[in-house]
Design an enzyme around this catalytic site. Sequence first.
Site, PDB file in Angstrom:
ATOM      1  CE1 TYR A   1     -35.521  59.373  36.225  1.00 56.50           C
ATOM      2  CE2 TYR A   1     -36.163  61.589  36.942  1.00 56.50           C
ATOM      3  CZ  TYR A   1     -36.513  60.301  36.545  1.00 56.50           C
ATOM      4  OH  TYR A   1     -37.836  59.959  36.456  1.00 56.50           O
TER       5      TYR A   1
ATOM      6  CG  ASP B   1     -30.961  45.160  29.868  1.00 54.75           C
ATOM      7  OD1 ASP B   1     -31.296  46.330  29.573  1.00 54.75           O
ATOM      8  OD2 ASP B   1     -30.032  44.898  30.642  1.00 54.75           O
TER       9      ASP B   1
ATOM     10  CG  ASN C   1     -35.388  66.838  41.770  1.00 54.98           C
ATOM     11  OD1 ASN C   1     -35.493  67.753  42.596  1.00 54.98           O
ATOM     12  ND2 ASN C   1     -36.009  65.680  41.893  1.00 54.98           N
TER      13      ASN C   1
END
Length: 452
Positions: free
Chosen positions: A358, A266, A352
């Site tokens: 993000y 991870d 976006n």
Amino acid sequence: MPDAPSTDFYAAFVKSGPGSFLASRLGLPQPPVLRRYQPGKPALAGPVLLGGKGRLVEPVRELLADYDLVVNNGGARGAEKLGGAVFDATGITSIDELVGLYEFFAPQMRSLGNSARLVVLGTTPELIEDLDEHIAARALEGFTRSVAKELRDGATAQLVYVHPDAATGASGLASTLRFLLSGKSAYVDAQVIRITDKDATAPADWDKPLAGKVALVTGAARGIGATIAEVLSRDGAHVIAADIPAAGEALSAVANKVGGTALPLDVTAEDAGKKIAELVKSRHNGLDIIVNNAGITRDKLLANMDEGRWNSVMAVNLKAPKQLVDALLAEDALNEGGAVVDVSSIAGIAGNRGQTNYGATKAGVIGLVDAYTPVLAKKNITINAVAPGFIETAMTAAIPLATRQAGRLMNSLQQGGQTVDVAETISFFAAPSSAAVTGNVVRVCGQSLLGA
Ligand code: NAD
């Protein structure tokens, strides 16, 4: 490299006999078939016209000695379509001399073959002292981006800015030209790449530019990461494929396919960098290439976004790429002459809706490249990023049909890219022959209208 299964039924339809007939009658877009790289096959479908009067024409002629070159003779041979055209604009030092672009390219516009490549070479404007020359060099960008929008049949145009003190023979330019003048850059369009004054050495074999190198790819169990692993391995690297432990079987399958190593990891774990360092120091001679590809989306309008979504996206997309590089440097596990390649997104450039978290991380990745370029240069390590646009993956197949189709068509190449297009760009950045290429962000988006 096989293309990802496409859900682009529109493209399939307009390529069929009746579909193609209907599309041309109705004036609908007909996405061209892009010519992609195949080892052993010619890089381009036709000869490359080389022109201009700058300091780079002669070095480029030598760098591309194995290409079918037509030098400064004003056109293709007979009816033969051009595979590419390279214009050295470094000799242009005034606004008036910009007409040289027109004189070179305008007569060729009807002679370009499928997936032809136009490349303009200029001197990095910020490094030019003369005012007129600086302005003229900057103008090249508008020309290149505009001509790219006029090209058809999968042809692309790019601009390469070369440092005024480019190393003897412009050796640092070779890998970039070979990337741009081939199917490896099929979905890269209207980009600007900056080359430093560093020397670079050509590989023994341009089909194996990563021979003998050890590369780690995060998020390699599927999607773009799995293809990056395949392409880096094809290009000669030993690949360590890393992904979350839950990706177990898929990760092993990728590692087996590329004859590499699977590393369940991870990337957000505090000791992730240390674990990588231990592995590469015990089993290899350190790490040469790290590709920070692992990424997640947790979309919500900001008004509805919980802190968990914000934090998890930050942790995987931005904190981990920084921490891994910091840890590898601290453990002295990243080799001199190595490369860091990060994965941004056009969402980090254009923004976006529903992706404040993000978009912030993907713009942050560009900041990471900017900030670390001088730091890593001290160890002769490069850092660059790719910013993919619409790439055909499981992630984009899940987008509702109308939005998906719009995403595909809203770029100069009128289609989505393949995972291999992102992977080829990453391999280009990762190669030792690209030692003079650092601090760049190259969009792999077919000149998407978003954030252009
Ligand atoms: P994907 O979801 O198919 O694959 C991402 C991989 O990362 C998965 O295998 C996942 O298990 C792994 N991953 C997630 N969290 C991890 C963690 N904490 N540690 C280790 N591995 C982890 O996504 P993809 O479409 O292949 O995207 C790859 C990269 O490209 C991402 O950074 C993404 O933001 C970027 N990108 C994709 C597109 C696109 O169109 N698909 C566009 C722009 C940018």
